[in-house]
Design a protein around this motif. Structure first.
Motif, short mmCIF file in Angstrom:
data_model
loop_
_atom_site.label_atom_id
_atom_site.label_comp_id
_atom_site.label_asym_id
_atom_site.label_seq_id
_atom_site.Cartn_x
_atom_site.Cartn_y
_atom_site.Cartn_z
N ARG A 209 1.32 -9.97 -1.78
CA ARG A 209 2.03 -9.35 -2.90
C ARG A 209 1.28 -9.65 -4.20
O ARG A 209 0.71 -10.72 -4.37
CB ARG A 209 3.44 -9.90 -3.02
CG ARG A 209 4.41 -9.42 -1.96
CD ARG A 209 5.73 -10.14 -2.06
NE ARG A 209 6.52 -9.68 -3.21
CZ ARG A 209 7.00 -10.46 -4.17
NH1 ARG A 209 6.75 -11.76 -4.15
NH2 ARG A 209 7.72 -9.95 -5.14
N SER B 175 -3.75 -3.53 0.01
CA SER B 175 -2.79 -2.91 0.91
C SER B 175 -2.69 -3.74 2.19
O SER B 175 -3.71 -4.05 2.80
CB SER B 175 -3.22 -1.49 1.25
OG SER B 175 -3.27 -0.68 0.09
N LEU C 220 12.54 -4.00 0.12
CA LEU C 220 11.60 -2.88 0.21
C LEU C 220 12.35 -1.56 0.13
O LEU C 220 13.55 -1.48 0.41
CB LEU C 220 10.86 -2.94 1.56
CG LEU C 220 9.93 -4.11 1.82
CD1 LEU C 220 9.59 -4.18 3.30
CD2 LEU C 220 8.66 -4.00 0.98
N VAL D 58 8.29 4.80 1.00
CA VAL D 58 7.43 5.63 0.17
C VAL D 58 7.04 6.86 0.98
O VAL D 58 6.73 6.75 2.17
CB VAL D 58 6.15 4.85 -0.26
CG1 VAL D 58 5.22 5.73 -1.09
CG2 VAL D 58 6.53 3.59 -1.02
N ARG E 120 4.81 3.71 4.82
CA ARG E 120 4.63 2.83 3.67
C ARG E 120 5.97 2.46 3.04
O ARG E 120 6.90 3.27 2.99
CB ARG E 120 3.71 3.49 2.64
CG ARG E 120 2.30 3.70 3.16
CD ARG E 120 1.55 4.76 2.40
NE ARG E 120 1.59 4.53 0.97
CZ ARG E 120 1.77 5.49 0.06
NH1 ARG E 120 1.93 6.75 0.45
NH2 ARG E 120 1.78 5.19 -1.22
N PHE E 121 6.02 1.22 2.55
CA PHE E 121 7.19 0.71 1.85
C PHE E 121 6.70 -0.06 0.63
O PHE E 121 5.71 -0.79 0.71
CB PHE E 121 8.00 -0.23 2.75
CG PHE E 121 8.57 0.44 3.96
CD1 PHE E 121 9.87 0.91 3.97
CD2 PHE E 121 7.79 0.63 5.10
CE1 PHE E 121 10.39 1.54 5.09
CE2 PHE E 121 8.30 1.27 6.23
CZ PHE E 121 9.61 1.72 6.22
N ARG E 122 7.39 0.10 -0.50
CA ARG E 122 7.02 -0.65 -1.70
C ARG E 122 8.08 -1.70 -1.99
O ARG E 122 9.27 -1.53 -1.67
CB ARG E 122 6.84 0.27 -2.89
CG ARG E 122 8.05 1.06 -3.28
CD ARG E 122 7.76 1.96 -4.50
NE ARG E 122 8.80 2.97 -4.63
CZ ARG E 122 8.56 4.28 -4.73
NH1 ARG E 122 7.33 4.74 -4.74
NH2 ARG E 122 9.57 5.14 -4.85
N TYR E 123 7.62 -2.78 -2.60
CA TYR E 123 8.55 -3.80 -3.05
C TYR E 123 9.35 -3.26 -4.24
O TYR E 123 8.78 -2.68 -5.17
CB TYR E 123 7.80 -5.07 -3.45
CG TYR E 123 7.05 -5.72 -2.31
CD1 TYR E 123 7.74 -6.35 -1.28
CD2 TYR E 123 5.66 -5.71 -2.27
CE1 TYR E 123 7.06 -6.94 -0.23
CE2 TYR E 123 4.97 -6.30 -1.23
CZ TYR E 123 5.67 -6.91 -0.21
OH TYR E 123 4.99 -7.50 0.83
N GLU F 183 2.93 -2.97 -2.08
CA GLU F 183 3.50 -2.28 -0.93
C GLU F 183 2.95 -2.82 0.37
O GLU F 183 1.93 -3.52 0.39
CB GLU F 183 3.24 -0.77 -1.02
CG GLU F 183 1.79 -0.38 -0.81
CD GLU F 183 1.62 1.13 -0.68
OE1 GLU F 183 2.23 1.87 -1.48
OE2 GLU F 183 0.87 1.56 0.22
#
Length: 347
Positions: free
Chosen positions: A196, A201, A237, A240, A251-254, A260
């Motif tokens: 993070r 990535s 999360l 995305v 994909r996942f973002r914080y 992500e």
């Protein structure tokens, strides 16, 4: 879509091929060597059915000139991204010369997958040659776990040093972790915490049944959904949207904006329907699926005197007949069929 190019005094126009399911060629993985200095148990265990690996003689590998010809043919057929793989591609002597050759192909996203053991010393030369990004394989931040998984007692610290060196010269970095239950899944959140806010990535990959030597069992798979749940419980999360057709990772973002993650769920949530990837094995065979049984020998064409038009036509013909969707139709029968090993096809 069509591409045009000059062939002697003629201007040729070729419709970019679609396979039987309407999928174009967009991505090409090229294995430049079958050799690796790691012996990761899910990829290249030290022995295969009690025998040591037989590595190819150098003359069996495609030369850099041959690889460039193949790459240009694929680009003319629609490929937009090329990833150099292995084995460990940085073991291929003067690999930066191949990168420089491919770097002259306009509009190409050029990447390389590596275990990073040699990355600290090679990063600057690779960047200067035209490489855009490196994908670094790192399955655990726990040193004991990582040393056991690579099975050559290689330390985490040297991989992290390679990542830092690549980032330091301006290469984009992706970090890939294959997750195997009871082996390294306890470190999933640790990996997320470490990467993070780094700008790198991070991708978690379900343990796949590639080849026949890794002793794969479904019980060893940690589903992508479980990986996301574990991380989101600590670092919330949100999903995305995919950036393009055929994007492998979900994909996942914080939610706090700190970066992500991605998960690659080829076992539990197959994505064959959008697969746009072709693969060239270390000895120059074209495979249209990671789980393929057999390939098409492009080396024989190249060394048999085929011209560029004939090479393109052969590739387009193979792709237009493509029916592959192994992960969507995985059955006891298909899972027992012989398949190309990961170390030859490059993942």
């Amino acid at each position: 879509m069509c591409n045009t190019w000059q062939s002697g005094t003629r201007t040729l126009r070729l419709v970019q091929p679609l396979d039987t399911l309407g999928r174009p060629i967009r991505d090409l993985r090229i294995s430049v060597t079958d050799r690796c200095n790691f012996r990761c148990t899910y990829c290249m265990p030290k022995t295969v059915f009690g025998q040591d690996y037989r590595f190819m003689d150098r003359k069996e590998l495609l030369s850099f000139e041959e690889l460039e010809r193949v790459a240009r043919a694929f680009v003319e057929l629609g490929v937009e991204k090329i990833r150099l793989t292995g084995g460990e591609p940085l073991l291929r002597k003067e690999i930066e010369q191949l990168v420089a050759r491919l770097g002259t192909i306009g509009g190409l996203d050029l990447t390389l997958t590596t275990n990073a053991s040699l990355l600290a010393r090679k990063a600057e030369a690779l960047r200067d040659a035209g490489l855009d990004r490196v994908n670094v394989s790192l399955d655990s931040l726990d040193d004991a776990t990582f040393r056991a998984m690579n099975d050559v007692d290689f330390p985490v610290a040297r991989v992290l040093a390679g990542i830092d060196a690549a980032a330091g010269v301006g290469l984009a970095v992706k970090v890939n972790a294959v997750v195997k239950r009871g082996v390294n899944d306890a470190g999933i959140v640790q990996m997320a915490r470490h990467f993070r806010r780094t700008g790198h990535s991070l991708r978690f990959i379900e343990y796949m049944d590639v080849g026949a030597t890794n002793g794969w069992r479904l019980d060893d798979v940690v589903p992508a959904g479980e990986i996301v749940e574990r991380i989101s419980a600590v670092f919330p999360l949100e999903p995305v949207d995919a950036a393009y057709r055929g994007e492998v990772a979900q994909r996942f973002r914080y939610r706090d904006g700190s970066g992500e993650i991605g998960v690659i769920s080829s076992v539990t949530q197959p994505f064959c329907g959008d697969c746009t990837r072709a693969r060239i094995s270390a000895e120059g065979k074209l495979f249209t699926c990671l789980f393929a049984v057999r390939g098409t020998d492009l080396r024989a064409l190249l060394r048999g005197g085929a011209n560029d038009d004939e090479l393109r036509e052969a590739i387009a013909g193979v792709w237009s007949r493509r029916t592959d969707r192994y992960s969507e139709v995985r059955t006891e029968r298909t899972s027992r069929a012989p398949r190309i090993e990961m170390s030859y096809i490059g993942g």
